[in-house]
Design a protein around this motif. Sequence first.
Motif, PDB file in Angstrom:
ATOM      1  N   ASP A 112       0.829  -1.213   0.000  1.00 22.60           N
ATOM      2  CA  ASP A 112       0.000   0.000   0.000  1.00 22.60           C
ATOM      3  C   ASP A 112       0.860   1.258   0.000  1.00 22.60           C
ATOM      4  O   ASP A 112       0.555   2.224  -0.716  1.00 22.60           O
ATOM      5  N   ALA A 113       1.947   1.257   0.771  1.00 19.13           N
ATOM      6  CA  ALA A 113       2.848   2.413   0.813  1.00 19.13           C
ATOM      7  C   ALA A 113       3.504   2.638  -0.550  1.00 19.13           C
ATOM      8  O   ALA A 113       3.622   3.783  -1.011  1.00 19.13           O
ATOM      9  N   LEU A 114       3.915   1.560  -1.199  1.00 20.53           N
ATOM     10  CA  LEU A 114       4.511   1.690  -2.534  1.00 20.53           C
ATOM     11  C   LEU A 114       3.506   2.223  -3.552  1.00 20.53           C
ATOM     12  O   LEU A 114       3.842   3.064  -4.391  1.00 20.53           O
ATOM     13  N   LYS A 115       2.282   1.742  -3.464  1.00 17.10           N
ATOM     14  CA  LYS A 115       1.245   2.232  -4.381  1.00 17.10           C
ATOM     15  C   LYS A 115       0.996   3.718  -4.162  1.00 17.10           C
ATOM     16  O   LYS A 115       0.817   4.473  -5.122  1.00 17.10           O
ATOM     17  N   GLU A 116       0.989   4.146  -2.905  1.00 22.68           N
ATOM     18  CA  GLU A 116       0.788   5.558  -2.595  1.00 22.68           C
ATOM     19  C   GLU A 116       1.942   6.400  -3.136  1.00 22.68           C
ATOM     20  O   GLU A 116       1.724   7.464  -3.717  1.00 22.68           O
ATOM     21  N   LYS A 117       3.175   5.929  -2.983  1.00 23.38           N
ATOM     22  CA  LYS A 117       4.333   6.653  -3.516  1.00 23.38           C
ATOM     23  C   LYS A 117       4.264   6.739  -5.037  1.00 23.38           C
ATOM     24  O   LYS A 117       4.570   7.773  -5.629  1.00 23.38           O
ATOM     25  N   GLU A 118       3.872   5.638  -5.671  1.00 27.53           N
ATOM     26  CA  GLU A 118       3.745   5.644  -7.121  1.00 27.53           C
ATOM     27  C   GLU A 118       2.681   6.651  -7.554  1.00 27.53           C
ATOM     28  O   GLU A 118       2.874   7.404  -8.514  1.00 27.53           O
ATOM     29  N   HIS A 119       1.567   6.674  -6.846  1.00 29.65           N
ATOM     30  CA  HIS A 119       0.495   7.616  -7.156  1.00 29.65           C
ATOM     31  C   HIS A 119       0.995   9.054  -7.038  1.00 29.65           C
ATOM     32  O   HIS A 119       0.724   9.895  -7.900  1.00 29.65           O
ATOM     33  N   ARG A 120       1.738   9.345  -5.983  1.00 27.38           N
ATOM     34  CA  ARG A 120       2.280  10.686  -5.802  1.00 27.38           C
ATOM     35  C   ARG A 120       3.261  11.061  -6.925  1.00 27.38           C
ATOM     36  O   ARG A 120       3.238  12.170  -7.428  1.00 27.38           O
ATOM     37  N   CYS A 121       4.131  10.113  -7.279  1.00 29.69           N
ATOM     38  CA  CYS A 121       5.102  10.365  -8.353  1.00 29.69           C
ATOM     39  C   CYS A 121       4.391  10.644  -9.681  1.00 29.69           C
ATOM     40  O   CYS A 121       4.779  11.561 -10.409  1.00 29.69           O
ATOM     41  N   ARG A 122       3.379   9.864  -9.968  1.00 33.88           N
ATOM     42  CA  ARG A 122       2.633  10.080 -11.211  1.00 33.88           C
ATOM     43  C   ARG A 122       1.929  11.435 -11.205  1.00 33.88           C
ATOM     44  O   ARG A 122       1.853  12.100 -12.225  1.00 33.88           O
ATOM     45  N   ALA A 123       1.426  11.845 -10.041  1.00 27.26           N
ATOM     46  CA  ALA A 123       0.768  13.145  -9.935  1.00 27.26           C
ATOM     47  C   ALA A 123       1.760  14.293 -10.166  1.00 27.26           C
ATOM     48  O   ALA A 123       1.411  15.287 -10.786  1.00 27.26           O
TER      49      ALA A 123
END
Length: 94
Positions: A81-92
């Motif tokens: 979940d933490a990795l998915k959140e980081k990926e989401h932030r990076c994409r944003a």
Amino acid sequence: MVLSEYMLPDRDGIELLRHIRSRYGDLPYIIITGHGSEAVAAEASRYGVSAYIPKRQNPVSLFSEIYGKIRIEQRRKDEVDALKEKEHRCRAIL
């Protein structure tokens, strides 16, 4: 997370595992059994069981092992979940 006995009233834990995998993907699944064998463990592994725990130990040790496996699976989920959140932030940001 699913915590299942191998011997169920209407099917075995492997059949339930296959159903869970086909329906819910990689949901953590732990099988506990007093009737298992290496063949059962191998089949469970083939379908991606998270943990296979034989009941060949005293109840305190058994519950301690179950608790440990649950904690490991919870940590894995938290990390994913933490990795998915980081990926989401990076994409944003990009």
